[in-house]
Design a protein around this motif. Sequence first.
Motif, short mmCIF file in Angstrom:
data_model
loop_
_atom_site.label_atom_id
_atom_site.label_comp_id
_atom_site.label_asym_id
_atom_site.label_seq_id
_atom_site.Cartn_x
_atom_site.Cartn_y
_atom_site.Cartn_z
N SER A 59 0.83 -1.20 0.00
CA SER A 59 0.00 0.00 0.00
C SER A 59 0.86 1.25 0.00
CB SER A 59 -0.89 -0.01 1.23
OG SER A 59 -1.51 1.24 1.36
N PRO A 60 0.47 2.27 -0.76
CA PRO A 60 1.28 3.49 -0.79
C PRO A 60 0.95 4.47 0.33
CG PRO A 60 -0.48 3.69 -2.36
CD PRO A 60 -0.67 2.36 -1.67
N THR A 61 0.25 4.05 1.36
CA THR A 61 -0.20 4.97 2.39
C THR A 61 0.91 5.88 2.92
OG1 THR A 61 -2.01 3.56 3.04
CG2 THR A 61 -1.31 5.15 4.66
N TYR A 83 -0.09 4.38 -11.94
CA TYR A 83 0.14 5.09 -10.68
C TYR A 83 -0.90 4.67 -9.66
CZ TYR A 83 2.92 8.17 -13.67
OH TYR A 83 3.84 8.68 -14.56
N HIS A 84 -0.43 4.36 -8.46
CA HIS A 84 -1.34 4.03 -7.36
C HIS A 84 -1.14 5.10 -6.29
CE1 HIS A 84 -2.47 0.98 -3.93
NE2 HIS A 84 -3.39 1.91 -4.11
N ILE A 85 -2.17 5.91 -6.10
CA ILE A 85 -2.09 7.03 -5.17
C ILE A 85 -3.01 6.78 -3.98
CG2 ILE A 85 -2.54 9.52 -4.90
CD1 ILE A 85 -2.07 9.79 -7.95
N ILE A 90 -3.17 13.19 2.52
CA ILE A 90 -2.70 14.35 1.77
C ILE A 90 -3.88 15.18 1.25
CG2 ILE A 90 -0.49 13.30 1.13
CD1 ILE A 90 -1.67 12.55 -1.56
N GLU A 91 -3.57 16.33 0.74
CA GLU A 91 -4.59 17.25 0.26
C GLU A 91 -4.49 17.38 -1.26
OE1 GLU A 91 -6.75 18.32 2.40
OE2 GLU A 91 -5.61 17.46 4.08
N ARG A 118 -11.90 12.58 -1.22
CA ARG A 118 -11.29 13.70 -0.51
C ARG A 118 -10.77 14.77 -1.45
NH1 ARG A 118 -7.03 13.37 2.42
NH2 ARG A 118 -7.87 14.86 3.90
N VAL A 119 -10.59 14.40 -2.71
CA VAL A 119 -9.99 15.35 -3.67
C VAL A 119 -10.84 15.43 -4.95
CG1 VAL A 119 -7.64 15.09 -2.78
CG2 VAL A 119 -8.45 13.51 -4.53
N LYS A 120 -12.15 15.33 -4.75
CA LYS A 120 -13.12 15.29 -5.86
C LYS A 120 -12.90 16.37 -6.92
CE LYS A 120 -17.45 13.28 -4.44
NZ LYS A 120 -18.27 13.53 -3.23
N GLU A 121 -12.55 17.57 -6.48
CA GLU A 121 -12.46 18.72 -7.41
C GLU A 121 -11.45 18.49 -8.52
OE1 GLU A 121 -12.16 18.63 -3.87
OE2 GLU A 121 -11.40 20.67 -3.55
N ILE A 122 -10.43 17.66 -8.28
CA ILE A 122 -9.40 17.52 -9.31
C ILE A 122 -9.58 16.25 -10.16
CG2 ILE A 122 -7.71 18.85 -7.95
CD1 ILE A 122 -6.31 16.10 -7.40
N ILE A 123 -10.66 15.52 -9.90
CA ILE A 123 -10.89 14.26 -10.63
C ILE A 123 -11.60 14.54 -11.97
CG2 ILE A 123 -12.04 12.01 -10.56
CD1 ILE A 123 -9.85 12.24 -8.43
N PRO A 124 -11.07 14.01 -13.06
CA PRO A 124 -11.74 14.25 -14.35
C PRO A 124 -13.12 13.58 -14.42
CG PRO A 124 -9.88 12.73 -14.62
CD PRO A 124 -9.83 13.23 -13.21
N LYS A 125 -14.01 14.17 -15.19
CA LYS A 125 -15.39 13.69 -15.33
C LYS A 125 -15.45 12.25 -15.86
CE LYS A 125 -18.19 17.57 -14.87
NZ LYS A 125 -17.36 17.97 -13.70
#
Length: 146
Positions: A59-61, A83-85, A90-91, A118-125
């Motif tokens: 896990s990348p935690t 990539y596994h984020i 984090i913010e 937690r970071v919905k605003e930056i997720i593509p549609k």
Amino acid sequence: MQKEIITIDAAQTKKLGVALAQEVIASGVVCLSGELGAGKTTFTQGLLEGLGLEGPFTSPTFLIMKEYKREISNDKLQLQNVYHIDAYRIEKNDILALGWEEMVANKNNIIIIEWAERVKEIIPKSALWIDFGWMGEEERRITLSN
Ligand SMILES: Nc1ncnc2c1ncn2[C@@H]1O[C@H](COP(=O)(O)OP(=O)(O)O)[C@@H](O)[C@H]1O
Ligand SMILES: [Mg+2]
């Protein structure tokens, strides 16, 4: 589209990850939401396996992000980045600082992001969303939507 699947143990959730690899390749970005212990990392381990990568997968935690190279089978040897984020600690700005915009814009990349809510605003549609709900000790409700 919305689809709901109930799994009754961790092995089933991992198998679902293996089975959904093609859908994830098609969408490019897959967002995993749900509480701690809901099964996001377990699912990801199956998904990475389904993408043809070799484990063991950790896990990348504590790392924020792990990067894998995937061999695409066609005429030439070609590599694709996976990539596994984990956005638990984090913010939004930390993710942007990883080069998020370029990462997402590159259609050749596959991005798996835990705690994506937690970071919905930056997720593509166009992203595929998969929510993990805790139903009982070993029962999980997994909801796919795009
Ligand atoms: N049906 C299930 N699906 C996924 N994990 C399960 C299931 N039943 C039990 N578990 C256990 O729940 C935990 C899920 O942890 P993990 O995948 O790390 O969750 P998350 O990444 O969402 O915090 C693991 O210990 C796993 O063995
Ligand atoms: Mg996790």
